[in-house]
Design an enzyme around this catalytic site. Sequence first.
Site, short mmCIF file in Angstrom:
data_model
loop_
_atom_site.label_atom_id
_atom_site.label_comp_id
_atom_site.label_asym_id
_atom_site.label_seq_id
_atom_site.Cartn_x
_atom_site.Cartn_y
_atom_site.Cartn_z
N ARG A 227 11.63 47.70 60.68
CA ARG A 227 12.33 46.46 60.96
C ARG A 227 11.40 45.61 61.87
O ARG A 227 11.89 44.47 62.06
CB ARG A 227 13.49 46.94 61.83
CG ARG A 227 14.71 47.43 61.14
CD ARG A 227 16.09 47.66 61.80
NE ARG A 227 17.01 48.11 60.76
CZ ARG A 227 17.49 49.25 60.49
NH1 ARG A 227 16.94 50.25 61.07
NH2 ARG A 227 18.76 49.44 59.56
N HIS B 212 5.29 52.30 56.78
CA HIS B 212 4.14 52.12 57.58
C HIS B 212 3.38 53.27 58.23
O HIS B 212 3.74 54.56 57.50
CB HIS B 212 4.52 51.26 58.71
CG HIS B 212 5.83 52.03 59.56
ND1 HIS B 212 5.78 53.24 60.02
CD2 HIS B 212 7.10 51.49 59.38
CE1 HIS B 212 6.86 53.47 60.34
NE2 HIS B 212 8.00 52.34 60.11
N HIS C 145 5.47 56.72 59.01
CA HIS C 145 5.91 57.32 57.61
C HIS C 145 4.71 58.17 57.06
O HIS C 145 4.66 59.35 56.84
CB HIS C 145 6.41 56.63 56.49
CG HIS C 145 7.60 55.70 56.89
ND1 HIS C 145 7.56 54.34 56.97
CD2 HIS C 145 9.09 56.11 56.85
CE1 HIS C 145 8.69 53.85 57.43
NE2 HIS C 145 9.69 54.83 57.28
N LYS D 133 11.03 59.29 66.48
CA LYS D 133 11.61 57.92 66.61
C LYS D 133 13.24 57.90 66.55
O LYS D 133 13.64 57.26 67.40
CB LYS D 133 10.85 56.92 65.79
CG LYS D 133 11.42 55.61 66.05
CD LYS D 133 10.85 54.51 65.44
CE LYS D 133 11.39 53.33 65.61
NZ LYS D 133 12.71 53.32 64.56
P1 AMP Z 1 13.30 55.36 57.69
O1 AMP Z 1 12.56 54.90 56.70
O2 AMP Z 1 13.23 54.17 58.90
O3 AMP Z 1 14.33 55.95 57.43
O4 AMP Z 1 12.34 56.43 58.54
C1 AMP Z 1 11.96 57.72 57.49
C2 AMP Z 1 11.33 58.82 58.44
O5 AMP Z 1 10.15 58.17 59.19
C3 AMP Z 1 12.41 59.02 59.45
O6 AMP Z 1 12.13 60.40 59.86
C4 AMP Z 1 11.67 58.35 60.76
O7 AMP Z 1 12.09 58.96 62.11
C5 AMP Z 1 10.45 58.29 60.34
N1 AMP Z 1 9.72 57.39 61.24
C6 AMP Z 1 9.87 55.83 61.24
N2 AMP Z 1 9.09 55.34 62.04
C7 AMP Z 1 8.26 56.24 62.82
C8 AMP Z 1 7.23 56.05 63.62
N3 AMP Z 1 7.01 55.23 64.20
N4 AMP Z 1 6.65 57.40 64.02
C9 AMP Z 1 7.07 58.69 63.45
N5 AMP Z 1 8.22 58.64 62.51
C10 AMP Z 1 8.83 57.49 62.03
#
Ligand code: AMP
Length: 286
Positions: A187, A33, A36, A149
């Site tokens: 999520r 999203h 990322h 986050k």
């Molecule tokens: P994930 O795919 O959930 O493991 O997240 C991958 C990276 O994206 C991690 O460093 C998260 O902290 C970052 N991330 C996820 N959601 C957000 C958000 N809303 N704002 C900034 N970074 C995010």
Amino acid sequence: MQLVRSISEYRRIRAAWSGSEKVGFVPTMGALHEGHASLVRRSHSENEHTVVSIFVNPTQFGPNEDFDKYPRTLEADLALLEKAGASLVFAPEREEVYPKAPAQISFSILDLDKKLDGASRPGHMNGVLQVVSILFNIIQPQRAYFGLKDYQQCLLIRQMVRELHFPLEVVPCAIVREADGLAMSSRNRYLNAEERQQARFLSMILGQIRDKYPHYPSVAELKQLVSLAKEDWPLVQLDYIEVLNGNTLENVQHLSPEQHPVAFIAAWLGSTRLIDNMPLYPQPAE
Ligand code: AMP
């Protein structure tokens, strides 16, 4: 933008990049999203190459968590990444990353995982450090971008990089939110309409805590504010609400800017667990 599935192929490509070309790295689990995308854009603006990994890491999910149902949306992810400026996407299969499952090496963490998600999700932070250290060794970036986050995750990774002398810089990036304040998360797509509506509670209450500061000088009073406010949000099941020192995750008794207080929340909306956090400093103007 290249899509690479194997470590050997990535290593061939990486070896052809010259030493002066900086590599920025954004590890993800896909279902991407704008949050990322913001990390990828930042890396793209600061490095010659931006590598993004897409890997739903089994070792960071507990036995009753959502590993199996975690959304896998590779085609849409690739389109988003191309637009945001990624140069290479590393999307390995599980066996490529963990040829000898289960992993034999784990991290024992002294302080930083005793609270918040470290306490609520036993083994989760170990899984994160396992996969991030493996990916750092494969990708060999000079900079790695993480979203605030996942604040505790960011702190732990910074600690690991320092302590194990990984030759790279960890770059923490601001939380990206929906228009109503909800922190973007892969999520969020699990939420039904009512849950989505009430998910606003997390950022709303963090904003209230921040705005009332310094008029609510003790953490106990802040917690009272939350339990009172929660009465109007029946679908929200609180997991935790904490105000901790944002550098050490130690308890703070009274809020003062020197303690770098950060408010952290985790809550269930139905079967979906969401997290958020907000620094309570610098003090808002009176
Ligand atoms: P994930 O795919 O959930 O493991 O997240 C991958 C990276 O994206 C991690 O460093 C998260 O902290 C970052 N991330 C996820 N959601 C957000 C958000 N809303 N704002 C900034 N970074 C995010």
